[in-house]
Write a protein that holds these residues in place. Structure first.
Motif, short mmCIF file in Angstrom:
data_model
loop_
_atom_site.label_atom_id
_atom_site.label_comp_id
_atom_site.label_asym_id
_atom_site.label_seq_id
_atom_site.Cartn_x
_atom_site.Cartn_y
_atom_site.Cartn_z
N GLU A 366 -10.19 31.59 -17.06
CA GLU A 366 -9.16 30.57 -17.37
C GLU A 366 -8.39 30.21 -16.10
O GLU A 366 -8.13 29.06 -15.82
CB GLU A 366 -8.15 31.08 -18.42
CG GLU A 366 -8.69 31.15 -19.84
CD GLU A 366 -9.65 32.31 -20.04
OE1 GLU A 366 -9.39 33.37 -19.45
OE2 GLU A 366 -10.67 32.15 -20.74
N ASP A 367 -8.02 31.27 -15.33
CA ASP A 367 -7.29 31.01 -14.09
C ASP A 367 -8.15 30.21 -13.12
O ASP A 367 -7.67 29.29 -12.45
CB ASP A 367 -6.86 32.32 -13.44
CG ASP A 367 -5.80 33.03 -14.28
OD1 ASP A 367 -4.86 32.34 -14.71
OD2 ASP A 367 -5.95 34.24 -14.52
N LEU A 368 -9.42 30.56 -13.09
CA LEU A 368 -10.33 29.85 -12.16
C LEU A 368 -10.36 28.36 -12.51
O LEU A 368 -10.29 27.50 -11.62
CB LEU A 368 -11.73 30.46 -12.25
CG LEU A 368 -12.77 29.79 -11.35
CD1 LEU A 368 -12.40 29.94 -9.88
CD2 LEU A 368 -14.16 30.38 -11.58
N PHE A 369 -10.46 28.03 -13.82
CA PHE A 369 -10.52 26.61 -14.20
C PHE A 369 -9.24 25.89 -13.80
O PHE A 369 -9.28 24.74 -13.39
CB PHE A 369 -10.78 26.46 -15.70
CG PHE A 369 -12.21 26.77 -16.08
CD1 PHE A 369 -13.25 26.06 -15.49
CD2 PHE A 369 -12.53 27.76 -17.00
CE1 PHE A 369 -14.58 26.34 -15.81
CE2 PHE A 369 -13.85 28.04 -17.32
CZ PHE A 369 -14.88 27.33 -16.72
N LYS A 370 -8.11 26.59 -13.88
CA LYS A 370 -6.86 25.95 -13.45
C LYS A 370 -6.90 25.66 -11.97
O LYS A 370 -6.52 24.59 -11.50
CB LYS A 370 -5.66 26.88 -13.77
CG LYS A 370 -5.30 26.87 -15.25
CD LYS A 370 -4.10 27.79 -15.50
CE LYS A 370 -4.01 28.13 -17.00
NZ LYS A 370 -3.29 29.38 -17.19
N PHE A 371 -7.37 26.65 -11.19
CA PHE A 371 -7.49 26.45 -9.74
C PHE A 371 -8.39 25.24 -9.43
O PHE A 371 -8.08 24.41 -8.59
CB PHE A 371 -8.09 27.69 -9.07
CG PHE A 371 -7.10 28.82 -8.89
CD1 PHE A 371 -5.82 28.58 -8.41
CD2 PHE A 371 -7.47 30.14 -9.16
CE1 PHE A 371 -4.92 29.62 -8.22
CE2 PHE A 371 -6.58 31.17 -8.97
CZ PHE A 371 -5.30 30.92 -8.51
N LEU A 372 -9.52 25.21 -10.11
CA LEU A 372 -10.49 24.14 -9.82
C LEU A 372 -9.91 22.77 -10.16
O LEU A 372 -10.07 21.81 -9.41
CB LEU A 372 -11.79 24.36 -10.61
CG LEU A 372 -12.61 25.59 -10.20
CD1 LEU A 372 -13.82 25.76 -11.10
CD2 LEU A 372 -13.08 25.47 -8.74
N ALA A 373 -9.21 22.70 -11.30
CA ALA A 373 -8.61 21.41 -11.67
C ALA A 373 -7.59 21.01 -10.63
O ALA A 373 -7.48 19.85 -10.24
CB ALA A 373 -7.96 21.54 -13.05
N ASP A 374 -6.86 22.01 -10.14
CA ASP A 374 -5.84 21.74 -9.14
C ASP A 374 -6.47 21.27 -7.83
O ASP A 374 -5.95 20.41 -7.13
CB ASP A 374 -5.03 23.02 -8.91
CG ASP A 374 -4.07 22.86 -7.75
OD1 ASP A 374 -3.15 22.03 -7.88
OD2 ASP A 374 -4.25 23.53 -6.72
N MET A 375 -7.63 21.88 -7.54
CA MET A 375 -8.32 21.54 -6.28
C MET A 375 -8.68 20.05 -6.20
O MET A 375 -8.76 19.49 -5.12
CB MET A 375 -9.64 22.31 -6.28
CG MET A 375 -9.81 23.13 -5.08
SD MET A 375 -11.16 24.21 -5.42
CE MET A 375 -12.08 23.95 -3.98
N ARG A 376 -8.89 19.44 -7.36
CA ARG A 376 -9.30 18.04 -7.34
C ARG A 376 -8.13 17.12 -7.07
O ARG A 376 -8.33 15.94 -6.76
CB ARG A 376 -9.94 17.65 -8.68
CG ARG A 376 -11.20 18.42 -8.96
CD ARG A 376 -11.88 17.93 -10.20
NE ARG A 376 -12.29 16.55 -10.07
CZ ARG A 376 -12.84 15.86 -11.05
NH1 ARG A 376 -13.07 16.44 -12.19
NH2 ARG A 376 -13.19 14.60 -10.88
#
Length: 1988
Positions: A366-376
């Motif tokens: 879940e944390d990883l998906f948040k990071f990835l969304a933020d990365m965009r």
């Protein structure tokens, strides 16, 4: 082994049985004729030589080399050059080669034989290979072999890890790669573990790693993405060996130290290295999270760009998120998935430099998906963090088709695997983001374990560094842990235990670990996963163990026999679990056990299985379990919580069958083969329960129907064009077999072939065949210590016996269809006591008796059940070795009855549903047709034909009442087409013996009695006739061909609605069949093909009867006079109805009802005279014609001859008309045309009208069209959502690409040339056959009527030959065509020389044109033909006046009209003819040779004139002058003068001079009238030229032909078609047309005045009506355009030429007529430019003024042109008659121009000295004339004194005022302008100044009194007019202009006051008598007369 596993393994490994008929590949269904195959067959065509292509290539003859510029001259008066020089030229020319045997006298039969033999040489075998391939859209019979079942893959990306380098190297680092989809929040691939450490780093771990397996050393991986999206990231995680300290501490050195400072930090580094070494030794088996980063794949793909982008693929790229620029909205991907594709990008090498350190609290997905969304996001929070700097290099590229050294997810070798020691690439298993519907094709049984989190916060004691150990236990003993956990990187392949990474000092850690396990083949109740939790002590303290177990939990893997998967939250026990724990779950509170946190769930974990053995669906599980229990008979058994005995199992099984429809779609599709196999087995081998056979047929059939429906629905998007689900089709074709039968075959089994495709199970590569898999287990795996006989071994052994081969081929070519080993072992016929049903019988029975709900489901997918039945029947025959038994005995009668009932009921469904659900009806119809087509190969054919007949009857009865019969006919057409695509179509039709069809049971009386043959003396042969008509006998003998042609005949019926679609369908069906015959090697022999052609003979009669409705390819009205019209009263007045709209379409548009037209039943034979009906489109017409040509080409000539002899006269006429149309339709367009058409796409427009009408009439629903298009299967794999790809769309027509390459256009021209040549040669062959049949008939009949008929037919034959010679033809054809023409003329000379002169004239023209060809072969034959023509004419009457006359006329018209005409080549032909005459021994003694010579020299002279015309091609005036002169030269030869007048008219029309063109026609008509007046004195005819005087005064020159020249009786004189009353009418009509185009409507009336009496005398009311209509139009236009401004007739200029350079033109003056509103500058520029080009630069000068030219002052080296604008001039008496604008612009002979001058030489001066010179020019003829420039024959000059100039000016001003005042409607603006100019205070030369100069004092010279007085009167008149104008203005102005008006009035008052004294003084002598000399200054052109 477990039954389920065994079934799965068998399923994935057994050979397929593929039934394949031996000749099936030749049928149209499997061997389609496409544009590509056509092109293949067109290779090796010879290029045909065409005149029009040749003309562009070479320059014409040497005459062009003289520079034409230096000669000119008016050709009006010079005599024609004497022929002496010409004769000399001709004598010295070289002749073309002579035809060797031309002058021999040979019998006509021998000539025919020789010509035929020559025609037969080098002909293409297949006519249709030259015609465009049949329309793909119509190919309903098209079948493709289904793609073999194959493993599913998405788009595949290859990722290679190249290197990983940190600033400091102190310890080993391990990498993990996986794909994540942010939008779906899902991990979409398993992990790939890689290890890029150096050997020294790896050495630190040698204590823990023994010998790494090669499979764990992979550094590259292939990822598959089924649903590409812009939200996919490649996530890279790094781990390191566990050490003391949290993650941040451990990352610090990597973030602080730099490589550059190595020397400075030497000590620190040494310390770090030592610490690392210690940790590796002690904690080497544990890992800890270290750092991570992600690559946004969409950026890589888009920036790597499509393959054509030019950038260095090795170019190092920053990671996707560091260099991301702000994307504008237009950069956004258009819509989700479709916008992103991972298949075609350019490989890219990335260097990832920044890693983020892992945070202990944020490790979950879940944390990883948040990071990835933020990365965009552009402002990423991650940017602010301090990165761990490193350099990771990876390569990303599309995966190759068949990569080497590839391991499947199970670590099996995928072929090609060249060397087991090579470093492998791993295929990474995909976890698709959404459902994927694909059947399993290989054994796969994997389990993934995901520990998520652990909460030990309430656990007492030292539990901080927590690790979770996973083991797969086969029992409870620790030694029973199985080695099934896949190793990661640089370790053994499989291990017995695995640990999660450790998070330092964290009591409730989160995990991101993924454990991958291989499930054993047999999972039992005891198998479970054991989790042990350890505390790891990082610091070595004495007395503390390295790891301390602090908790235990477990998951049993089976529950009620089903695999347990999904999320679990487990309690953790503090104590070791007690014995027998494994069968319970941890949720059960066992006595005496301690639990962490009071038995709450503290450990969350998830299990996922990817298995092709365990369905993981309750309904499927239950079904398989029950079936396997029944197979093994192990009762009682447990099902969930119930125990089933034999008594209850049947009921459970029935319930389970019914519940299959509830299974979820994804597993159902995945296990569809298993389910279908089991269902088939239940039908065929009903289970025995308690000794009773339980018949489950019905239940199984219903379940099958529902399964098929569900599978179909899941794969809706992947259907093929016919609406079939490819997965089900592949099941029937490959996987289906009869249960319990080995694929063993009897010896030579002809129509069926079994292919053992060693397990070719689903490849992943999109287009390759995935054949069996091989297991090669690494020998270096220490953990594989399993007892040798274990189940897993057995599975491995079974799998290992096959190899995974994903190559494109079958296992090897020998097993391919038709390969050497395709027919295999012989097997004993199967028999036995066990109960068996035959599947096909059971299916048919169940279908027939099924209830409505099931029947509906079955009907939706009828094709599947039909195919299943067919394959079952095939295998039954094959395995039962019944292929040799007679067809009637192969299947029992009850089964055939079921089939008949079934076919009848499905047929009925088709008919009843067509209006409710057209799409389903279409599909059902096709399925039924394919089923019957397959039955033709298996059962008695008579039986199948009876079924077809029954179906036809069903449709026929329905047609009477159907609201829209076209739809039914369309369906039946498709049905017939599919049936006829059978590979044995020809054999099924039983072609009959030549000319003796078997006696029909009842010869059709009507057909024989109604025909009366024209020529054969005996009665026509009914047998032959019945072969060519769609008679009863024909349809009985040739069943399928009869059906097909009957459909065609019905579609062609004029009343058929929805006609264009039906036409196209029916014609296309025939065309595609003929194409497949052409391509079929079995029918390559000519004799065989002739027999095949007999099946299509009625096509000729059909085409003949449809003739009036075919598209008229002969362009232009009147071009194609229907030849048959003179032969056939039926076709009178039935024009083509191409432009009209079908009445039923009109009704539909208007919303009215559509009454079905009454249909003549086809059995009575097609109606004789085709009524005019619905016209066929050009494309359909062409295709029908090419089919007819195919029959004519391939049929037996003797048969055609008999047929031609039996035709009635009108029929034969129509056949000739058909041939004529064929020539027009296939005429060669020329290369240039292809280049032009290139930009237009021709084919579509032809059918758009048809499509539109269909849509309006509703014969084909828009939805159907849509669906049909959407079904086009995307070639990019089923799952891809292709929204719109140009290359895949339904509409793509192969020929429709607009921008063709040069080669393609060359090729098209080559093929078109060959087609045109072959079509024309077939027509020629047929004409020869007709002529032979006529000759045979002639010899037998001699009556007068018949001989007339025969002449009309022969005339028609000759017309067709002439048309063929006149159209664009290749050299090859022309040689044969001219040979045929010679033979015709020699057999029937009276045709040309007694009857119609038209034919002779036509022939001469064609021959002469070919005599001038650039191609010598054509010239040779044309001159031979022309010579023989003269000779034959001479032999009949001892002179050849007619041919002489016609040849001369033809040459004239040829020269006048043809642009690219080569006189040099024509001269050579003339010389050749001369040579023949000299060499002809037979006519030595006659005057023939002499006459020929005269004629040739005369022609040569005409040619010489032509050359001159060529020179003046660019100078229209000179060219017309030349033509005029040539026409004058023919004054003594009316025919030729007429020809040249027509040539001039043509030239004028081309230049847009319509008035002149009309004059030429009037002159021609006058010429004809003169001749007719000499012949007879008719009241209604004009009396000669005089009658035409009203039209033009110039016409009288035509009467110069005196009686002594014109002797009407002389043979060949005035013999053209124009010298008749109808000819005269034609010329006058043409004149009227030209006058109308020129806007001279008054002249139109004059022309019709002459024409109407002739029409009245002929009682031609139709034309009279038209004439009066045109007159009404003309008069209406005159009324509307009365002022004349709307039509401007012409502008005139005087042009004078001065200078010796002009030759004859020197000092000549002309009046030029130019198009209206030509400016002086334009004509002056045109002439200057033209003569400059002619004489060179700086030679031509334009004289700018209009003064008389003084020759002496001019430079003799230069050419001077003086151009002046002139106006028509009329004397006052003329103006009384010339009232209208037209009168003042027609019949003009006098022109005026004025030149102002002053005595001192200037043009303009002060008023008292301003003089003016007026010049009047008279021309030799009146304008408009037959030329646009006429010589000036008289000129007069007058000079006006200044006072006279003043009088003229004032009169002009007064006139302007009067006009502006009286104008109606009034124009205020114009009025004010004129007023301002009249009363405004002008500075000089205004009215006031004129008055002051000339009226201030009375002149002294009494001669001037009169002028003085006149001027005074003018002023008075002027003042009066000013006053009127002011009054008018006052009435017109608005309030805003009042002031302006007052100003005008004030100005006027001032003017009047100033003029008052000047106007009042009187002249004393005004009343004195006039003296004699007073008028001389005013002679002819006094100013009274110049009142213009």
């Amino acid at each position: 082994m477990d039954a389920q596993v065994r079934a799965a393994v068998e399923m994935y490994t057994e050979d397929w049985i593929i039934a394949h008929r031996r000749y099936q590949h030749l049928s149209a269904a499997y061997n389609p004729i496409t544009t590509e195959t056509q092109r293949e067959r067109q290779k090796g065509l010879t290029r045909q030589v065409f005149e029009q292509d040749a003309s562009g290539d070479e320059r014409s003859g040497p005459e062009d080399s003289d520079d034409p510029r230096h000669s000119s001259g008016s050709l009006d008066d010079t005599p024609r050059s004497s022929g002496a020089s010409g004769i000399f030229d001709l004598r010295n020319l070289a002749a073309d080669s002579l035809l060797p045997s031309l002058l021999e006298r040979v019998a006509p039969e021998d000539v025919d034989r020789r010509n035929e033999a020559l025609r037969r040489q080098h002909r293409p075998r297949a006519l249709l290979a030259l015609y465009p391939a049949p329309d793909e859209d119509e190919a309903v019979e098209r079948c493709n072999r289904p793609e073999p079942p194959r493993e599913h893959f998405g788009q595949r990306i290859l990722v290679k890890c190249l290197s990983l380098k940190f600033e400091i190297e102190i310890e080993p680092i391990f990498g993990i790669l996986a794909l994540y989809d942010v939008r779906e929040k899902k991990k979409i691939s398993e992990n790939f573990y890689f290890d890029l450490n150096s050997d020294s780093m790896k050495g630190l771990l040698r204590a823990h790693i023994t010998h790494p397996a090669i499979s764990t050393l992979a550094r590259s991986a292939i990822f598959s993405v089924t649903y590409p999206s812009p939200d996919i990231f490649l996530v890279i995680k790094l781990e390191k060996v566990l050490q003391q300290g949290d993650i941040s501490e451990c990352c610090e050195p990597y973030m602080v130290m730099k490589e550059a400072d190595t020397a400075k930090n030497k000590e620190k580094l040494e310390k770090l290295r030592l610490a690392a070494e210690q940790f590796c030794n002690r904690l080497g088996r544990y890992r800890m999270p270290f750092a991570w980063t992600a690559v946004h794949l969409a950026n890589i793909v888009s920036s790597a760009g499509q393959p054509d982008r030019d950038s260095d693929s090795e170019g190092e790229r920053r990671p996707a998120w560091t260099d991301r620029r702000r994307r504008g909205p237009q950069d956004r991907t258009s819509s989700g998935d479709d916008a992103c594709s991972f298949s075609g990008f350019r490989p890219a090498t990335l260097t990832v430099t920044n890693f983020f350190k892992q945070e202990a609290e944020r490790l979950s997905d879940e944390d990883l998906f948040k990071f990835l969304a933020d990365m965009r996001r552009p402002t990423s929070l991650l940017r602010r963090l301090r990165p761990v700097t490193a350099q990771l290099k990876i390569d990303i590229s599309p995966a190759p088709e068949n990569p080497h050294f590839c391991l499947s997810p199970e670590l099996l070798h995928v072929k090609p695997y060249p060397d087991p020691r090579g470093r492998p690439t791993k295929e990474i298993l995909e976890f698709p983001a959404r459902e994927v519907y694909a059947p399993h094709t290989s054994y796969r049984s994997l389990l993934y374990v995901y520990p998520h989190s652990l909460n030990f916060s309430s656990r007492q004691g030292s539990v901080r560094n927590l690790a979770v150990r996973v083991q797969y236990m086969a029992g409870e003993d620790p030694s029973q842990a199985l080695p099934v956990i896949f190793g990661k990187s640089s370790c053994s392949e499989f291990t017995r235990e695995a640990f999660t990474p450790v998070v330092y000092h964290n009591k409730s850690p989160e995990f991101y670990e993924e454990f991958k396990l291989r499930l054993p083949a047999c999972v039992t109740e005891n198998h479970h996963l054991l989790f042990t939790f350890y505390h790891v002590s990082c610091q070595p303290r004495p007395g503390t163990a390295l790891e301390t177990p602090v908790g235990f939990t477990w998951i049993p893997l089976l529950q009620h026999g089903r695999l347990r998967t999904g999320p679990f939250c487990l309690p953790v026990s503090v104590d070791q679990p007690p014995p027998s724990y494994s069968v319970l779950t941890p949720d059960v509170a066992l006595p005496g056990m301690r639990w962490v946190d009071g038995h709450k769930g503290v450990f969350s974990v998830e299990l996922t299985a990817v298995s092709s053995v365990h369905p993981q669906d309750p309904h499927l599980d239950k079904f398989f379990t029950l079936v396997h229990v029944l197979e093994e008979g192990a009762f009682p058994f447990r099902l969930k919580d119930a125990v089933l005995s034999e008594g209850t199992v049947e009921q459970e099984l029935r319930a389970s069958l019914a519940a299959l429809r509830l299974a979820s779609p994804e597993p159902l599709v995945a296990f569809s083969h298993h389910v279908l196999d089991k269902l088939v087995r239940l039908v065929v081998r009903p289970p025995v329960i308690g000794g009773q056979i339980v018949n489950l047929g019905r239940g199984a059939f219903e379940a099958m129907a529902h399964v098929v429906s569900l599978v179909h629905r899941s794969l809706e998007g992947a259907q093929d064009t016919r609406g079939h689900c490819p997965l089900l089709a592949a099941y029937v074709y490959y996987a289906f077999r009869l249960p319990g039968t080995e694929p063993s075959l009897p010896g030579g089994a002809p129509p069926v072939m079994v292919q053992p495709a060693t397990l070719a199970r689903g490849p992943g590569r999109p287009a390759s065949l995935y054949l069996a898999r091989s297991k090669s287990i690494s020998s270096s795996n220490p953990d594989l210590a399993v007892a040798p006989g274990s189940v897993d071994d057995e599975v491995s052994r079974i799998l290992a016996s096959k190899g995974i081969d994903r190559s494109h081929s079958w296992v090897n070519a020998a097993y391919a269809p038709g390969g050497s080993k395709a027919v295999l072992r012989r097997a004993p016929p199967y028999c036995g006591a066990d109960p068996r049903q035959l599947l096909h019988e059971e299916l048919a029975l169940q279908w027939v008796v099924s209830g409505s709900a099931v029947r509906e489901a079955v009907l939706q997918h009828a094709w599947f059940f039909f195919q299943l039945m067919v394959k079952s029947m095939t295998l039954h025959l094959l395995l039962g070795q019944k292929l040799d038994t007679p067809r009637k005995l192969r299947f029992p009668g009850r089964f055939l009855d079921d089939i008949a009932a079934l076919v009848g009921s499905v047929g009925l469904e088709v008919i009843t549903r067509i209006h409710k659900d057209a799409e389903l009806a279409e599909r059902l119809n096709a399925s039924l047709a394919f089923f019957l087509s397959d039955l033709l190969s298996l059962v008695d054919r008579g039986f199948v034909f009876s079924l077809v007949r029954a179906l036809y009857k069903q449709v026929a009865t329905r047609l009477q009442s159907a609201p829209n019969p076209a739809v039914l006919l369309t369906l039946r057409m498709d049905f017939t087409r599919i049936l006829c695509s059978h590979e044995h179509y020809v054999t099924l039709n039983l072609p009959c013996c030549p000319l003796s069809p078997p006696a029909s049971p009842s010869p059709s009386v009507s057909s024989t009695a109604s025909q009366s043959s024209t020529f054969s003396s005996q009665a026509p042969d009914p047998k032959v006739i019945s072969m060519f008509e769609l008679s009863g006998p024909f349809r009985q003998q040739h069943f399928l061909a009869g059906l097909l042609l009957t459909e065609l005949a019905l579609a062609m019926e004029p009343e058929a609605e929805g006609a264009s679609l039906l036409h196209k369908k029916a014609i296309c069906a025939v065309h595609s069949l003929l194409c497949s015959h052409d391509a079929d090697p079995r029918y390559a022999e000519a004799t065989v093909k002739a027999r095949v052609a007999e099946l299509y003979l009625p096509l000729l009669s059909l085409a003949r009867d449809t003739l009036p409705r075919l598209h008229d390819f002969a362009e232009g009205p009147g071009q194609r006079s229907r030849l048959a019209s003179m032969l056939d009263s039926d076709t009178e007045g039935e024009g083509d109805v191409g432009g009209t709209i079908n009445p039923s379409v009109a009704m539909a548009i208007a919303g009215g009802p559509l009454a079905p037209g009454s249909r003549a039943s086809i059995s009575q034979g097609p109606a004789t005279a085709a009524r005019s009906g619905y016209a066929l489109s050009a494309e359909s017409s062409r295709t029908l014609l090419v089919c007819a040509l195919w029959v004519l080409k391939n049929a037996e000539p003797a048969l055609l001859q008999r047929w031609a002899a039996d035709l009635t006269l009108p029929q034969l006429g129509r056949v000739l008309d058909l041939l004529y149309l064929c020539l027009a339709a296939f005429e060669y367009k020329g290369k240039k045309a292809f280049e032009r058409i290139n930009s237009l796409t021709f084919k579509k427009s032809l059918d758009m009208k048809a499509r539109l009408e269909e849509a309006i009439l509703g014969t084909i629903g828009a939805r159907q069209e849509m669906v049909r298009r959407s079904r086009e299967r995307s070639p990019f794999g089923n799952q891809e959502n292709v929204r719109w790809r140009k290359s895949v769309t339904h509409w793509r027509q192969t020929s429709d690409r607009v921008d063709k390459t040069k080669d393609e256009m060359e090729h098209e021209a080559l093929v078109d040339g060959n087609l045109a040549t072959e079509a024309s040669l077939v027509v020629l062959d047929t004409l020869e056959i007709i002529v032979q049949s006529l000759r045979a008939g002639f010899l037998a009949c001699q009556t007068v009527m018949l001989s007339e008929a025969r002449e009309s037919i022969l005339g028609a034959v000759l017309k067709v030959v002439l048309y063929s010679l006149g159209s664009a033809q290749s050299a090859l054809f022309l040689q044969h065509g001219l040979a045929t023409q010679r033979a015709l003329v020699s057999k029937f000379p009276e045709l040309l020389f007694e009857e119609d002169t038209e034919l002779c004239a036509d022939l001469c023209l064609r021959l002469l044109r070919h005599c001038g060809s650039r191609i010598s072969a054509i010239r040779t034959h044309a001159s031979a033909s022309l010579y023989l023509l003269m000779r034959q004419n001479f032999e009949i009457g001892n002179n050849f006046a007619r041919v002489k006359m016609q040849v001369t006329m033809s040459l004239s018209s040829l020269v006048g009209t043809t642009q690219n005409f080569s006189e040099e080549h024509l001269r050579r032909s003339l010389k050749t003819i001369l040579t023949y005459a000299e060499e002809d021994v037979g006519l030595r003694d006659s005057t023939f040779a002499e006459q020929v010579q005269d004629l040739m020299f005369n022609l040569h002279m005409i040619l010489t004139d032509t050359v001159k015309m060529k020179e003046h091609q660019e100078d229209p005036e000179m060219l017309i002058d030349l033509m005029y002169r040539i026409a004058r030269g023919y004054q003594g030869s009316p025919d030729l003068r007429l020809t040249w007048l027509q040539n001039m008219a043509g030239k004028h029309a081309e230049l847009g001079n319509h008035a002149e063109a009309a004059q030429c026609m009037v002159h021609a008509a006058a010429l004809v009238a003169e001749y007719l007046a000499l012949l007879e004195d008719s009241r209604h005819l004009p009396v000669g030229c005089v009658s035409f005087q009203n039209i033009s005064s110039n016409v009288l020159e035509e009467s110069a032909i005196s009686d002594d020249i014109l002797s009407p009786d002389e043979e060949g004189f005035c013999s053209g078609k124009h010298f008749t009353e109808m000819g005269l009418v034609g010329l006058l009509e043409q004149a009227a047309v030209y006058f109308t185009m020129g806007g001279l409507y008054e002249a139109v009336n004059e022309v019709y005045k002459t024409l109407i009496p002739i029409l009245e005398a002929h009682r031609d009311y139709k034309k009279l009506a038209a004439v009066h209509g045109k007159l009404q139009e003309a008069f209406t236009k005159i009324m509307h355009q009365s002022s004349g401004w709307e039509r401007v007739f012409g502008t005139y200029f005087r042009v004078g030429f001065y200078g010796a350079r002009f030759g004859d033109l020197d000092e000549q003056e002309f009046v030029y007529k130019e198009p209206s509103i030509t400016k002086l500058a334009e004509i002056s520029h045109r002439l200057e430019e033209f003569y400059t080009e002619r004489f060179g630069e700086d030679v031509v000068e334009i004289i700018k003024d209009s003064n008389p030219v003084d020759k002496t002052k001019l430079d003799p080296q230069k050419a001077y042109i003086q151009i002046t604008y002139v106006e028509p001039h009329f004397d006052t008496y003329e103006l009384k008659d010339r009232v209208t604008y037209f009168d003042r612009n027609y019949g003009l002979r006098t022109f005026l121009f004025c030149t102002p001058f002053t005595p001192d030489g200037r043009a303009h001066g002060e008023l008292p000295e301003q003089h003016k010179r007026k010049t009047l020019l008279s021309t030799a003829h009146a304008f408009p004339y037959i030329k646009t420039r006429i010589r000036v024959c008289h000129r007069e000059e007058t000079v006006l004194t200044p006072v006279e100039v003043a009088i003229e000016d004032m009169q002009k001003k007064t006139r302007e005022l009067a006009f502006a005042t009286e104008q109606d409607p009034p124009d205020a603006k114009m009025l004010q302008m004129v007023l301002q100019g009249s009363v405004g205070p002008t500075v000089n030369q205004g009215p006031l100044e004129v008055a002051q100069v000339f009226l201030a004092e009375i002149p002294e010279d009494p001669k001037l009194f009169r002028h003085h007085n006149k001027l005074r009167l003018c002023f008075k008149d002027f003042c009066k007019k000013c006053e009127d104008a002011l009054r008018k203005n006052k009435a017109l102005i608005g309030p805003d202009q009042k002031e302006y008006h007052r100003e005008l009035e004030r100005n006027y008052s001032r003017l009047r006051e100033a003029l008052q004294p000047l106007l009042t003084q009187r002249l004393p002598q005004l009343l004195a008598p006039n003296t004699a000399g007073l008028r001389n200054s005013l002679n002819r052109a006094s100013f009274r007369k110049t009142d213009l």
